[in-house]
Scaffold this active site. Structure first.
Site, PDB file in Angstrom:
ATOM      1  N   THR A 139       0.814  -1.215   0.000  1.00 51.63           N
ATOM      2  CA  THR A 139       0.000   0.000   0.000  1.00 51.63           C
ATOM      3  C   THR A 139       0.852   1.271   0.000  1.00 51.63           C
ATOM      4  OG1 THR A 139      -1.631  -1.242   1.249  1.00 51.63           O
ATOM      5  CG2 THR A 139      -1.914   1.150   1.202  1.00 51.63           C
ATOM      6  N   GLY A 142      -0.963   6.876  -2.329  1.00 52.02           N
ATOM      7  CA  GLY A 142      -1.898   7.083  -3.441  1.00 52.02           C
ATOM      8  C   GLY A 142      -2.485   5.817  -4.033  1.00 52.02           C
ATOM      9  N   GLY A 144      -4.202   2.001  -2.762  1.00 54.14           N
ATOM     10  CA  GLY A 144      -4.570   0.964  -1.796  1.00 54.14           C
ATOM     11  C   GLY A 144      -5.247  -0.181  -2.507  1.00 54.14           C
ATOM     12  N   THR A 171       2.120  -2.768   8.440  1.00 54.16           N
ATOM     13  CA  THR A 171       2.189  -3.441   9.740  1.00 54.16           C
ATOM     14  C   THR A 171       3.617  -3.931   9.960  1.00 54.16           C
ATOM     15  OG1 THR A 171      -0.100  -4.120   9.461  1.00 54.16           O
ATOM     16  CG2 THR A 171       1.170  -5.282  11.147  1.00 54.16           C
ATOM     17  N   HIS A 191      -0.298  -4.388 -14.071  1.00 52.98           N
ATOM     18  CA  HIS A 191      -0.227  -5.829 -13.821  1.00 52.98           C
ATOM     19  C   HIS A 191       1.065  -6.494 -14.312  1.00 52.98           C
ATOM     20  CE1 HIS A 191      -4.456  -4.843 -13.364  1.00 52.98           C
ATOM     21  NE2 HIS A 191      -4.509  -5.882 -12.561  1.00 52.98           N
ATOM     22  N   GLU A 255      -3.541 -14.420   3.342  1.00 48.52           N
ATOM     23  CA  GLU A 255      -3.773 -13.266   4.216  1.00 48.52           C
ATOM     24  C   GLU A 255      -5.268 -13.149   4.544  1.00 48.52           C
ATOM     25  OE1 GLU A 255      -2.514  -9.479   2.671  1.00 48.52           O
ATOM     26  OE2 GLU A 255      -3.215  -8.409   4.446  1.00 48.52           O
ATOM     27  N   GLN A 292     -35.338 -12.899  28.043  1.00 48.15           N
ATOM     28  CA  GLN A 292     -35.395 -13.521  26.710  1.00 48.15           C
ATOM     29  C   GLN A 292     -34.705 -12.651  25.653  1.00 48.15           C
ATOM     30  OE1 GLN A 292     -39.210 -13.924  24.626  1.00 48.15           O
ATOM     31  NE2 GLN A 292     -38.808 -16.114  24.496  1.00 48.15           N
ATOM     32  N   GLY A 376      -6.414  -5.871   4.198  1.00 48.10           N
ATOM     33  CA  GLY A 376      -6.298  -7.095   3.401  1.00 48.10           C
ATOM     34  C   GLY A 376      -7.268  -7.155   2.226  1.00 48.10           C
ATOM     35  N   THR A 378     -10.727  -4.502   0.969  1.00 49.55           N
ATOM     36  CA  THR A 378     -11.955  -4.017   1.625  1.00 49.55           C
ATOM     37  C   THR A 378     -13.166  -4.891   1.271  1.00 49.55           C
ATOM     38  OG1 THR A 378     -12.572  -2.587  -0.225  1.00 49.55           O
ATOM     39  CG2 THR A 378     -11.119  -1.620   1.451  1.00 49.55           C
TER      40      THR A 378
HETATM   41  C1  LIG Z   1      -4.021  -1.045  10.384  1.00 51.02           C
HETATM   42  C2  LIG Z   1      -3.702  -1.322   8.959  1.00 51.02           C
HETATM   43  C3  LIG Z   1      -2.698  -2.217   8.643  1.00 51.02           C
HETATM   44  C4  LIG Z   1      -2.350  -2.447   7.308  1.00 51.02           C
HETATM   45  N1  LIG Z   1      -1.268  -3.258   7.023  1.00 51.02           N
HETATM   46  C5  LIG Z   1      -0.815  -3.301   5.738  1.00 51.02           C
HETATM   47  C6  LIG Z   1       0.420  -3.969   5.424  1.00 51.02           C
HETATM   48  O1  LIG Z   1       1.065  -4.572   6.296  1.00 51.02           O
HETATM   49  N2  LIG Z   1       0.874  -3.934   4.148  1.00 51.02           N
HETATM   50  C7  LIG Z   1       0.191  -3.285   3.147  1.00 51.02           C
HETATM   51  O2  LIG Z   1       0.669  -3.281   2.025  1.00 51.02           O
HETATM   52  N3  LIG Z   1      -0.970  -2.671   3.411  1.00 51.02           N
HETATM   53  C8  LIG Z   1      -1.488  -2.642   4.674  1.00 51.02           C
HETATM   54  N4  LIG Z   1      -2.670  -1.988   4.953  1.00 51.02           N
HETATM   55  C9  LIG Z   1      -3.374  -1.324   3.864  1.00 51.02           C
HETATM   56  C10 LIG Z   1      -4.721  -1.943   3.508  1.00 51.02           C
HETATM   57  O3  LIG Z   1      -4.532  -3.138   2.804  1.00 51.02           O
HETATM   58  C11 LIG Z   1      -5.499  -0.871   2.715  1.00 51.02           C
HETATM   59  O4  LIG Z   1      -5.881   0.125   3.646  1.00 51.02           O
HETATM   60  C12 LIG Z   1      -6.689  -1.421   2.009  1.00 51.02           C
HETATM   61  O5  LIG Z   1      -6.314  -2.298   0.989  1.00 51.02           O
HETATM   62  C13 LIG Z   1      -7.563  -0.304   1.405  1.00 51.02           C
HETATM   63  O6  LIG Z   1      -6.811   0.619   0.695  1.00 51.02           O
HETATM   64  P1  LIG Z   1      -6.976   2.199   0.993  1.00 51.02           P
HETATM   65  O7  LIG Z   1      -6.929   2.360   2.470  1.00 51.02           O
HETATM   66  O8  LIG Z   1      -6.013   2.928   0.174  1.00 51.02           O
HETATM   67  O9  LIG Z   1      -8.462   2.540   0.523  1.00 51.02           O
HETATM   68  P2  LIG Z   1      -8.922   2.931  -0.950  1.00 51.02           P
HETATM   69  O10 LIG Z   1      -8.452   1.920  -1.923  1.00 51.02           O
HETATM   70  O11 LIG Z   1      -8.577   4.343  -1.206  1.00 51.02           O
HETATM   71  O12 LIG Z   1     -10.508   2.808  -0.809  1.00 51.02           O
HETATM   72  C14 LIG Z   1     -11.325   3.808  -0.203  1.00 51.02           C
HETATM   73  C15 LIG Z   1     -12.774   3.320  -0.285  1.00 51.02           C
HETATM   74  O13 LIG Z   1     -13.156   3.160  -1.662  1.00 51.02           O
HETATM   75  C16 LIG Z   1     -13.636   1.854  -1.863  1.00 51.02           C
HETATM   76  N5  LIG Z   1     -13.305   1.375  -3.202  1.00 51.02           N
HETATM   77  C17 LIG Z   1     -12.095   1.352  -3.814  1.00 51.02           C
HETATM   78  N6  LIG Z   1     -12.172   0.791  -5.012  1.00 51.02           N
HETATM   79  C18 LIG Z   1     -13.469   0.430  -5.192  1.00 51.02           C
HETATM   80  C19 LIG Z   1     -14.210  -0.207  -6.221  1.00 51.02           C
HETATM   81  N7  LIG Z   1     -13.605  -0.637  -7.340  1.00 51.02           N
HETATM   82  N8  LIG Z   1     -15.545  -0.402  -6.046  1.00 51.02           N
HETATM   83  C20 LIG Z   1     -16.169  -0.001  -4.924  1.00 51.02           C
HETATM   84  N9  LIG Z   1     -15.519   0.596  -3.896  1.00 51.02           N
HETATM   85  C21 LIG Z   1     -14.196   0.799  -4.030  1.00 51.02           C
HETATM   86  C22 LIG Z   1     -12.944   1.005  -0.812  1.00 51.02           C
HETATM   87  O14 LIG Z   1     -13.619  -0.214  -0.581  1.00 51.02           O
HETATM   88  C23 LIG Z   1     -12.961   1.958   0.384  1.00 51.02           C
HETATM   89  O15 LIG Z   1     -14.210   1.882   1.017  1.00 51.02           O
HETATM   90  C24 LIG Z   1      -3.064  -1.798   6.269  1.00 51.02           C
HETATM   91  C25 LIG Z   1      -4.116  -0.932   6.594  1.00 51.02           C
HETATM   92  C26 LIG Z   1      -4.427  -0.676   7.909  1.00 51.02           C
HETATM   93  C27 LIG Z   1      -5.533   0.305   8.203  1.00 51.02           C
END
Ligand SMILES: Cc1cc2nc3c(=O)[nH]c(=O)nc-3n(C[C@H](O)[C@H](O)[C@H](O)COP(=O)(O)OP(=O)(O)OC[C@H]3O[C@@H](n4cnc5c(N)ncnc54)[C@H](O)[C@@H]3O)c2cc1C
Length: 392
Positions: A139, A142, A144, A171, A191, A255, A292, A376, A378
């Site tokens: 992650t 910009g 996720g 993490t 990809h 994961e 109940q 892991g 969303t």
């Molecule tokens: C405590 C913590 C530990 C973590 N540990 C790690 C780690 O060890 N290594 C690592 O690499 N990452 C880690 N992460 C990152 C984690 O995997 C990401 O936060 C997660 O994948 C979501 O990415 P983002 O936060 O950028 O959200 P975004 O991708 O910006 O998404 C924001 C919102 O938009 C929604 N969204 C995005 N795309 C779509 C779509 N196509 N259709 C509908 N909705 C969509 C999402 O579901 C979400 O609700 C960690 C995160 C946290 C909070």
């Protein structure tokens, strides 16, 4: 939080057998004696001691699924699943589980699955021994959910790659000795243009820019990292150049399964604690569990938890048998994380004001469970994957 013995007459359920139940008892004893009593202190300190990795390694828990040749126990993912479930059940700390499991189950598997023999000796062997701690860096600030859009670059120059960019939400990011890091190795990325490099904390230009404060998982460290012209020897390339997306996908299955299994353990703990509390706490002349309305709520919680457990164990069975159960794993992840959050919230409600107080551990369970539908992959991404497997 008082935890009574499982009230549900749990039968051994496939894919587990008696041998796994023995391990379950061993893990439960260790976690109850050496982790659970310290969780409050570690949560307040915002970290658990590094020494805990060594201690878990000494008992063989970091290497359950890895071969003995690398210092592991020569077991399977089922042994690891027992560890993950029981750590959540007897430990009650999402943060401790995250810190330990990010190392054993998301950072080390790519080295085992895609690394050369030399790479395994450098990172897997000391990792299993608890001497070197790993993290997985995908992650970015910009990027996720849209993993393919990562912007960190690794440009080949002679015998090295020069890495520039940043990672966030990692993490173990603060304490990690090595980072299994996704980088763009073509101009376009995407990809077919992502590769994994193993970065080491002492490399010039590798910087932990921030330790992040978060809602839950307080005893785990979550770091932001920055890379400025970090020279990474070409021998640190993991797997094939531009073949990184395969590694990401391979890693996600385990994961997401382990997050599901952790939720199964957390739900068991919450239900046991809620039953004990409902039998103990009196109002209007009787234990609240004899109303109940409360009894039915707990019955619903148990029903939802059992459905989630059955779904997860079945996905685990398919994974263990060598299938590629992307749909079943995504369903488990989606189902368990929402269910665990709902059960934690209901448990808090049944605990009344005491549930809101730190000392019972229930409010922590609610905060910790909130990460499940985000980390892991969303909930929305799980639904995308499930929909796609149905041809939508
Ligand atoms: C405590 C913590 C530990 C973590 N540990 C790690 C780690 O060890 N290594 C690592 O690499 N990452 C880690 N992460 C990152 C984690 O995997 C990401 O936060 C997660 O994948 C979501 O990415 P983002 O936060 O950028 O959200 P975004 O991708 O910006 O998404 C924001 C919102 O938009 C929604 N969204 C995005 N795309 C779509 C779509 N196509 N259709 C509908 N909705 C969509 C999402 O579901 C979400 O609700 C960690 C995160 C946290 C909070």
């Amino acid at each position: 939080m008082t935890v009574v013995k499982d009230s549900g007459g749990r039968a051994v359920m496939p894919p587990f057998g008696p041998e796994h139940e023995e391990l379950r008892e061993t893990v439960a004893r260790f976690v109850s004696a050496e982790i659970a009593p310290h969780v409050d202190e570690w949560e307040a300190a915002r970290e658990f001691p590094r020494e805990l990795y060594r201690r878990c390694a000494e008992l063989g828990f970091l290497g359950l699924k890895f071969p003995e040749a690398y210092g592991g126990q020569g077991g399977t993912h089922l042994h690891d699943a027992v560890w993950v479930e029981e750590l959540a059940h007897s430990g009650g700390s999402g943060g401790v589980a995250a810190g330990l499991n990010a190392h054993t189950s998301i950072a080390m598997p790519p080295i085992f699955n895609f690394g050369t023999e030399e790479q395994k000796q450098r990172w897997l062997v000391p990792g299993i021994a608890g001497e070197k701690i790993g993290a997985l860096g995908i992650t970015e600030p910009g990027a996720g959910s849209d993993v393919a859009s990562i912007a960190t670059t690794a440009k080949r120059q002679g015998d090295a790659y020069v890495v520039n960019g940043a990672k966030t939400f990692i993490t173990n990011g603060v304490r990690a000795d090595f980072l299994v890091c996704a980088c763009k190795t073509t101009e376009e990325g995407g990809h077919g243009g992502i590769s994994f490099l193993v970065l080491e904390r002492e490399m010039p230009g590798y910087e932990v820019s921030r330790k992040l404060e978060k809602m839950g998982w307080h005893s785990s460290d979550t770091g932001e990292l920055s890379f400025t012209d970090v020279e990474v020897p070409a021998e640190n390339l993991l797997g094939e150049e531009n073949g990184g997306f395969k590694l990401i996908m391979a890693n996600f299955a385990w994961e997401r399964l382990l997050m599901s299994i952790g939720a199964v353990g957390a739900m068991r703990r919450l239900i046991e604690a809620t039953v004990a509390y409902a039998l103990d706490r009196e109002a209007f002349g009787r234990p609240i569990g004899k109303f109940q309305a409360i009894r039915h709520q707990i019955a619903e919680m148990a029903t939802e938890a059992e459905v989630a457990r059955a779904q997860t164990y079945d996905a685990l069975r398919l994974f263990h048998e060598g299938h590629d159960p992307i749909r079943e794993v995504s369903i488990s992840k989606l189902l368990t994380q929402r269910t665990a959050l709902r059960i934690a919230d209901r448990s808090l409600q049944i605990h009344g004001g005491y549930g809101y107080m730190r000392e019972y551990g229930i409010e922590r369970a609610v905060r910790d469970a909130r990460l499940g539908p985000i980390g892991g992959g969303t909930d929305e991404i799980m639904k995308e994957i499930i929909g796609k497997t149905m041809g939508l």
